[in-house]
Design a protein around this motif. Sequence first.
Motif, mmCIF file in Angstrom:
data_model
loop_
_atom_site.group_PDB
_atom_site.id
_atom_site.type_symbol
_atom_site.label_atom_id
_atom_site.label_comp_id
_atom_site.label_asym_id
_atom_site.label_seq_id
_atom_site.Cartn_x
_atom_site.Cartn_y
_atom_site.Cartn_z
ATOM 1 N N SER A 34 -1.862 -0.953 -35.286
ATOM 2 C CA SER A 34 -1.313 -1.434 -36.550
ATOM 3 C C SER A 34 -0.583 -0.282 -37.226
ATOM 4 C CB SER A 34 -2.398 -2.017 -37.454
ATOM 5 O OG SER A 34 -3.309 -1.026 -37.844
ATOM 6 N N ILE A 35 0.455 -0.649 -37.949
ATOM 7 C CA ILE A 35 1.242 0.328 -38.680
ATOM 8 C C ILE A 35 0.944 0.108 -40.164
ATOM 9 C CG2 ILE A 35 3.542 1.271 -39.118
ATOM 10 C CD1 ILE A 35 2.640 1.337 -36.137
ATOM 11 N N SER A 36 0.530 1.164 -40.851
ATOM 12 C CA SER A 36 0.181 1.043 -42.274
ATOM 13 C C SER A 36 1.273 1.637 -43.154
ATOM 14 C CB SER A 36 -1.144 1.764 -42.551
ATOM 15 O OG SER A 36 -1.002 3.159 -42.338
ATOM 16 N N ASP A 37 1.217 1.281 -44.417
ATOM 17 C CA ASP A 37 2.091 1.865 -45.446
ATOM 18 C C ASP A 37 3.580 1.698 -45.157
ATOM 19 O OD1 ASP A 37 -0.275 2.779 -46.710
ATOM 20 O OD2 ASP A 37 -0.300 4.517 -45.381
ATOM 21 N N VAL A 38 3.955 0.526 -44.623
ATOM 22 C CA VAL A 38 5.361 0.257 -44.343
ATOM 23 C C VAL A 38 6.061 -0.103 -45.650
ATOM 24 C CG1 VAL A 38 6.984 -1.212 -43.088
ATOM 25 C CG2 VAL A 38 4.814 -0.555 -42.013
ATOM 26 N N PRO A 39 7.073 0.678 -46.044
ATOM 27 C CA PRO A 39 7.753 0.395 -47.307
ATOM 28 C C PRO A 39 8.393 -0.994 -47.286
ATOM 29 C CG PRO A 39 8.658 2.373 -46.265
ATOM 30 C CD PRO A 39 7.648 1.789 -45.325
ATOM 31 N N ARG A 45 -12.438 -1.046 -33.752
ATOM 32 C CA ARG A 45 -11.490 -1.080 -34.859
ATOM 33 C C ARG A 45 -10.069 -0.923 -34.304
ATOM 34 N NH1 ARG A 45 -14.681 -1.024 -39.119
ATOM 35 N NH2 ARG A 45 -16.453 0.347 -39.311
ATOM 36 N N THR A 46 -9.159 -1.560 -34.990
ATOM 37 C CA THR A 46 -7.754 -1.419 -34.635
ATOM 38 C C THR A 46 -7.309 0.009 -34.943
ATOM 39 O OG1 THR A 46 -7.391 -3.708 -35.266
ATOM 40 C CG2 THR A 46 -5.449 -2.329 -35.062
ATOM 41 N N VAL A 47 -6.593 0.596 -34.033
ATOM 42 C CA VAL A 47 -6.039 1.933 -34.254
ATOM 43 C C VAL A 47 -4.835 1.794 -35.175
ATOM 44 C CG1 VAL A 47 -4.954 3.927 -33.151
ATOM 45 C CG2 VAL A 47 -6.849 2.745 -32.024
ATOM 46 N N THR A 48 -4.797 2.615 -36.203
ATOM 47 C CA THR A 48 -3.732 2.539 -37.202
ATOM 48 C C THR A 48 -2.895 3.808 -37.198
ATOM 49 O OG1 THR A 48 -5.096 1.112 -38.589
ATOM 50 C CG2 THR A 48 -3.261 2.250 -39.664
ATOM 51 N N ILE A 49 -1.595 3.620 -37.246
ATOM 52 C CA ILE A 49 -0.642 4.720 -37.364
ATOM 53 C C ILE A 49 0.123 4.476 -38.656
ATOM 54 C CG2 ILE A 49 1.417 5.810 -36.372
ATOM 55 C CD1 ILE A 49 0.440 4.845 -33.617
ATOM 56 N N SER A 50 0.247 5.490 -39.484
ATOM 57 C CA SER A 50 0.999 5.314 -40.723
ATOM 58 C C SER A 50 2.490 5.299 -40.413
ATOM 59 C CB SER A 50 0.678 6.425 -41.723
ATOM 60 O OG SER A 50 1.272 7.635 -41.310
ATOM 61 N N TYR A 51 3.223 4.618 -41.243
ATOM 62 C CA TYR A 51 4.669 4.540 -41.083
ATOM 63 C C TYR A 51 5.297 5.931 -41.109
ATOM 64 C CZ TYR A 51 9.477 3.027 -41.947
ATOM 65 O OH TYR A 51 10.817 2.821 -41.870
ATOM 66 N N SER A 52 4.777 6.800 -41.975
ATOM 67 C CA SER A 52 5.335 8.156 -42.054
ATOM 68 C C SER A 52 5.089 8.925 -40.754
ATOM 69 C CB SER A 52 4.784 8.917 -43.259
ATOM 70 O OG SER A 52 3.380 9.006 -43.203
ATOM 71 N N GLU A 53 3.921 8.736 -40.131
ATOM 72 C CA GLU A 53 3.665 9.371 -38.827
ATOM 73 C C GLU A 53 4.649 8.854 -37.787
ATOM 74 O OE1 GLU A 53 -0.752 10.137 -37.508
ATOM 75 O OE2 GLU A 53 -0.654 8.246 -38.646
ATOM 76 N N LEU A 54 4.900 7.558 -37.826
ATOM 77 C CA LEU A 54 5.799 6.934 -36.863
ATOM 78 C C LEU A 54 7.219 7.460 -37.023
ATOM 79 C CD1 LEU A 54 5.858 4.749 -34.647
ATOM 80 C CD2 LEU A 54 6.359 3.087 -36.433
ATOM 81 N N LYS A 55 7.636 7.677 -38.265
ATOM 82 C CA LYS A 55 8.982 8.191 -38.531
ATOM 83 C C LYS A 55 9.132 9.664 -38.166
ATOM 84 C CE LYS A 55 11.820 7.129 -41.760
ATOM 85 N NZ LYS A 55 12.563 6.816 -42.958
#
Length: 165
Positions: free
Chosen positions: A46-51, A13-23
């Motif tokens: 992949s980056i999820s939940d990008v506004p 599976r692709t590893v996902t990082i949320s946008y909030s974690e990245l910020k």
Amino acid sequence: MSCSSQTPFPTLRTVTISYSELKEKSSDLSLKIEEGFGSNGLGILSISDVPGFPSLRRNLLRLSPRLASLPEEVKKELEDPHSRYNFGWSHAKEKLESGKPDLLKGSFYANPILDKPTTEVSLIQRYPSYCGSNIWPDSALPELEVDLWIHKCKISEDPLNYSCC
């Protein structure tokens, strides 16, 4: 004979990082990065939940048929064989397993972070697939560049400290 005794292929599976974690400046993402890019990873995160991303994606997808319908001579000007077609328009440049060109899709490639990564000629010559400049259909479809860059600037607002527009 039953096929049920066959071992299933492993699922990655692709590893996902949320946008909030990245910020979040204090987040330690090293384990996720290692998981995605390490020896057992897929080489992608992949980056999820990008506004704003759904809107940007929708706008760009609406432009894709217009890009593909541009006159052949305009699309030819958007090609960059020197970069192995990593910038601008690419159609029928990739080969299928059979060795035949893939005629069923066209692609448009652009560096999402820097429009012109470097002006250093030696780097551009040595690494044309990475150091080339984006190629935009300025007069034929100016909204492609405008939409992509304006939205990219709004989305990236600082998580990786990009300089925008």
